[in-house]
Structure formats: structure tokens, C-alpha cells
Design a protein around this motif. Structure first.
Motif, PDB file in Angstrom:
ATOM      1  N   HIS A 102       0.866  -1.176   0.000  1.00  0.00           N
ATOM      2  CA  HIS A 102       0.000   0.000   0.000  1.00  0.00           C
ATOM      3  C   HIS A 102       0.898   1.219   0.000  1.00  0.00           C
ATOM      4  O   HIS A 102       1.764   1.359   0.864  1.00  0.00           O
ATOM      5  CB  HIS A 102      -0.915   0.026   1.231  1.00  0.00           C
ATOM      6  CG  HIS A 102      -1.763   1.249   1.263  1.00  0.00           C
ATOM      7  ND1 HIS A 102      -1.364   2.402   1.888  1.00  0.00           N
ATOM      8  CD2 HIS A 102      -2.977   1.511   0.715  1.00  0.00           C
ATOM      9  CE1 HIS A 102      -2.303   3.319   1.737  1.00  0.00           C
ATOM     10  NE2 HIS A 102      -3.293   2.808   1.035  1.00  0.00           N
ATOM     11  N   SER A 104       0.964   5.449  -0.121  1.00  0.00           N
ATOM     12  CA  SER A 104       0.205   6.695  -0.027  1.00  0.00           C
ATOM     13  C   SER A 104       0.563   7.595  -1.204  1.00  0.00           C
ATOM     14  O   SER A 104       1.604   7.429  -1.841  1.00  0.00           O
ATOM     15  CB  SER A 104       0.510   7.406   1.291  1.00  0.00           C
ATOM     16  OG  SER A 104       1.851   7.863   1.303  1.00  0.00           O
ATOM     17  N   ALA A 111       6.562   9.716   0.476  1.00  0.00           N
ATOM     18  CA  ALA A 111       5.440   8.780   0.464  1.00  0.00           C
ATOM     19  C   ALA A 111       5.691   7.692   1.499  1.00  0.00           C
ATOM     20  O   ALA A 111       6.830   7.354   1.798  1.00  0.00           O
ATOM     21  CB  ALA A 111       5.287   8.143  -0.924  1.00  0.00           C
TER      22      ALA A 111
END
Length: 149
Positions: A102, A104, A111
Motif C-alpha cells: 500500500h 500513499s 510517500a
């Protein structure tokens, strides 16, 4: 209500009392056959036997978490082309099986990436892998979010 003995914590090594660090050294010497007895191992590291017996069932090296086989790491990365690719490549080359990723949306050039790994077939110690990954100029921080099956 849970008892304290049922709770576990991940603590950075420099926060451990010296007796706990030495207990880990004794356990390692015994596991690797560098000492043939508790007496010999505690003498070698400068720890009393009573301190060893007090802590032996309470302190474990981080690598024992690898027995859980799944770990989740959070990476704080610079938003540069190839950084995530490099990260995933290093993990794969050392035998880590990436289960989930995952990322961002980058904000201010940074990030966060959360990666869950199956580390059953990891070819290096998890601490060594984390140290290697931290050496990349675009990887600023690595946190262990969780481990377990």
C-alpha cells in the motif's frame, strides 16, 4: 484483563538493560555451541547465573519473530523514480515474498509504503535486510508495524 506476562513489546536494543543484553549473548553462545554450559556462557559474558535465569524466558532476539513468517513494514520514502522498484527488488532477491503493498500519495516529495511479507524463505537475517534497505538514499525510515501469522 490481560496479565503482563501475556503482553509482548518490540524494544530497540539500546534501551535494554545490560543484564538483558548479556542474557541474549548467553542464549546465542549456547545456541551456536560456543559454550557447552550456562556456567561457561555466563562467565564468558560477565553475567551472574541468577540474572540469566531471571531473564532467559523473557527476552528474545528479534530474529525469533521470523518464526511468525509474516511481517508488515512501513517505509518512509522520497518520491523518486525507481525507489519503490529498488525496495521490492531487494526484498525479492533475499527471498522475501511480498503479500501486499500500500503506497500513499506522495506529499511534499515523500510517500509512505506499507509492505506485508512472508519471510519463511528469507535468505538473510531480517535485521540485516532492514539495515541494507536503510542504506538506500531515498529510504529514510523503516518501522516494523506488526508480525504474526
Amino acid at each position: 484483563m490481560r496479565e503482563d506476562k501475556d503482553l509482548f513489546y518490540l524494544i530497540r536494543g539500546d534501551f535494554l538493560p545490560e543484564a538483558m543484553k548479556k542474557t541474549l549473548a548467553v542464549k546465542e553462545a549456547l545456541d551456536r555451541g560456543k559454550a557447552s554450559s550456562v556456567y561457561e556462557a555466563v562467565k564468558e559474558v560477565g553475567l551472574s547465573r541468577s540474572a540469566f535465569y531471571k531473564y532467559r524466558d523473557a527476552v528474545f532476539p528479534f530474529r525469533t519473530i521470523q518464526q511468525a513468517k509474516i511481517i508488515t513494514l512501513v517505509f518512509h520514502l522520497e518520491d523518486r523514480q525507481g525507489t519503490l522498484s529498488h525496495l521490492l527488488d531487494r526484498i525479492a532477491k533475499h527471498g522475501g515474498n511480498i503479500l501486499t503493498i500500500h503506497q500513499s500519495i506522495p506529499i511534499n516529495g515523500k510517500a509512505n509504503v506499507t509492505v506485508s511479507l512472508d519471510i519463511e524463505h528469507l535468505k538473510v537475517d531480517l535485521n540485516d535486510l532492514i539495515k541494507e534497505l536503510k542504506q538506500h538514499e531515498c529510504i529514510h525510515q523503516i518501522d516494523v508495524l506488526s508480525s504474526g501469522v
